[in-house]
Design a protein around this motif. Structure first.
Motif, mmCIF file in Angstrom:
data_model
loop_
_atom_site.group_PDB
_atom_site.id
_atom_site.type_symbol
_atom_site.label_atom_id
_atom_site.label_comp_id
_atom_site.label_asym_id
_atom_site.label_seq_id
_atom_site.Cartn_x
_atom_site.Cartn_y
_atom_site.Cartn_z
ATOM 1 N N ARG A 137 0.953 -1.216 -0.160
ATOM 2 C CA ARG A 137 0.049 -0.122 0.071
ATOM 3 C C ARG A 137 0.740 1.154 0.006
ATOM 4 N NH1 ARG A 137 -3.038 -2.517 4.242
ATOM 5 N NH2 ARG A 137 -2.321 -0.829 5.633
ATOM 6 N N GLN A 138 1.904 1.230 0.984
ATOM 7 C CA GLN A 138 2.458 2.440 0.881
ATOM 8 C C GLN A 138 3.516 2.827 -0.432
ATOM 9 O OE1 GLN A 138 5.121 1.463 4.330
ATOM 10 N NE2 GLN A 138 3.454 1.602 5.889
ATOM 11 N N SER A 139 3.993 1.608 -0.930
ATOM 12 C CA SER A 139 4.732 1.920 -2.186
ATOM 13 C C SER A 139 4.080 2.169 -3.260
ATOM 14 C CB SER A 139 5.336 0.642 -2.354
ATOM 15 O OG SER A 139 4.370 -0.682 -3.051
ATOM 16 N N LEU A 140 2.704 2.184 -3.222
ATOM 17 C CA LEU A 140 1.729 2.683 -4.458
ATOM 18 C C LEU A 140 0.957 3.884 -4.042
ATOM 19 C CD1 LEU A 140 0.502 -0.779 -5.583
ATOM 20 C CD2 LEU A 140 2.413 0.624 -6.592
ATOM 21 N N THR A 141 1.345 4.502 -2.743
ATOM 22 C CA THR A 141 0.721 5.662 -2.502
ATOM 23 C C THR A 141 1.741 6.788 -2.577
ATOM 24 O OG1 THR A 141 -0.481 4.494 -0.750
ATOM 25 C CG2 THR A 141 -0.281 6.966 -0.604
#
Length: 454
Positions: A137-141
């Motif tokens: 999630r963090q890497s695609l935010t």
């Protein structure tokens, strides 16, 4: 399955596309009807095995359920990256969805090339965004706090090896090996069976091919592409030591045709018993353990080899992003919700086998008894590798950007690819590592000059 080289030759001869039956007729790229027509979408994606699977399943499942036809355009990794960059930077709207990675998402979002997905996520409670693994999630935010892509599958990297081959020689692979131990084991396994080499390591040029594994080796040897204040380190002693080690290992005990070998070629070599070990993406394990794989049940899995760091694996995801210029964003989201959803994983498990599930993205996957029964050999090592990856601190010194196997700036695609071409030449024996990295240092200096002082 057709070999990757034959696929690539066919793709080159055909021009570009390989269409899903869900596309019907010969609509091809851009053949989705009038702008805003939600009945057909165009998807541009990499030719990895998981994407081949989704092509097979789309017509009888997604299209039948939604009425939305999908035209797939499928290209090898280096080619698809170039085409996606060209397409999304021009915002031509020819493709609605494309496979993007956690490398591209931050600056694609910043440039306004991707559509944020938050509104769709909020309305689609069945998708269960909270089930997506936090690191994914963090890497695609992006920096603005919005989600710009959803993972199709996530991966880290680890060492895969033939348990039977090493057992026959009275050798064992440590669960957390060093690179020197791996080199010694490769030497011992070289020739263990007729035509078998000790290890497969990517040698095919490309920042996402050769330099995906090699940069992790650089990190654990104590090297880095740039210091925190943007001083290039491509010809520093640690970078050279790591690259010499890698080149010498693959030249001495690596696969045939190493300068042209990427992920697909190494997967074929491992499946066909041509190599005893392979350091690469955790996602490969599902292909090695399929019921029809000749090496199923024979593979062991160890964490990424290290030298000076505790961990050295990468963190990566192929994800679905929507082009901001697309007029079919509602239909595009329906495709993404299906392709990245729990139900799709269950579909793959029931139709193709649980070892082929595009895993590494959802917490629920690792509590699914059907998946764990089929993926027992590699589920725990994969989860451990993903959890242990640290994209903010992958080496021994601070970095100027996030990223383990890449530097998260647009210029790295060209920089990494140009340097990889020289390193691949060193693997082929036509250039020295020192000459390759000295040339790379000059290229890196030009990139660093743009960022130094910002």
């Amino acid at each position: 399955m057709t070999s990757s080289r034959i696929r690539r030759a066919a793709l080159a001869a055909a021009g570009v596309t390989l269409l899903s039956v869900a596309g019907t007729a010969c609509a091809g790229a851009g053949g989705g009807g009038a702008a805003g027509d939600q009945s057909t979408i165009n998807v541009l994606m990499v030719n990895n095995p998981q994407m081949v699977d989704i092509q097979r399943l789309t017509a009888d499942n997604f299209t039948k359920q939604t009425g939305i036809k999908v035209n797939y355009t499928v290209l090898p990794e280096n080619d698809v990256r170039d085409k996606i960059t060209q397409e999304f930077s021009s915002q031509a709207g020819q493709y609605d969805v494309a496979t993007v990675s956690n490398f591209e998402v931050p600056f694609y979002a910043k440039n306004g090339w991707l559509a944020p997905l938050d509104d769709h996520i909020a309305k689609d409670t069945a998708f269960d965004q909270n089930d997506i693994l936090p690191s994914m999630r963090q890497s695609l935010t992006a920096d603005d706090g919005k989600v710009y892509a959803e993972p199709f599958y996530g991966e880290s990297s680890f060492l895969m090896y033939r348990k039977d081959v090493f057992a026959a020689k009275g050798l064992s692979v440590p669960p957390n090996p060093t690179w020197q131990q791996v080199a010694d084991l490769a030497a011992a396994a070289d020739g263990a069976q007729p035509g078998m080499k000790g290890i497969c390591l990517r040698g095919q040029p490309g920042w996402g091919e050769l330099f995906a594994p090699l940069t992790t080796v650089v990190n654990t040897f104590g090297g880095t592409w740039f210091t925190k204040d943007w001083q290039p380190q491509v010809n520093a002693p640690e970078f050279k030591d790591a690259t010499n080690f890698y080149v010498n290992l693959v030249r001495a005990h690596g696969e045939a045709g190493a300068p042209q070998a990427g992920f697909s070629e190494c997967l074929n070599n491992m499946t066909q018993g041509k190599v005893a070990m392979w350091y690469d993406a955790t996602s490969a394990a599902g292909q090695l353990e399929t019921q029809d794989s000749p090496v199923a049940g024979k593979i062991g899995y160890a964490q990424a080899p290290v030298v000076r760091t505790k961990n050295s694996q990468w963190l990566y995801t192929w994800a679905w992003g929507v082009q901001k210029a697309s007029k079919k964003q509602d239909a595009a989201w329906k495709f993404i919700s299906w392709a990245s959803g729990k139900d799709y994983e269950n579909l793959v498990g029931s139709k193709l086998g649980w070892s082929k599930v595009p895993a590494g993205k959802r917490a629920s996957t690792y509590t699914n008894p059907d998946y764990l029964k089929a993926a027992g050999a590699f589920a725990a090592p994969t989860e451990q590798a993903i959890a242990g990856a640290d994209p903010r601190n992958p080496g021994v010194q601070p970095r100027p950007t996030i990223g383990i196997q890449f530097v998260d700036i647009p210029e790295f695609t060209d920089l990494g690819t140009q340097v990889s071409q020289r390193v691949s030449a060193a693997i082929a024996g036509s250039e020295s590592v020192d000459a390759a990295l000295d040339a790379g240092q000059q290229l890196a200096e030009k990139v660093a000059a743009k960022y130094r002082g910002k």
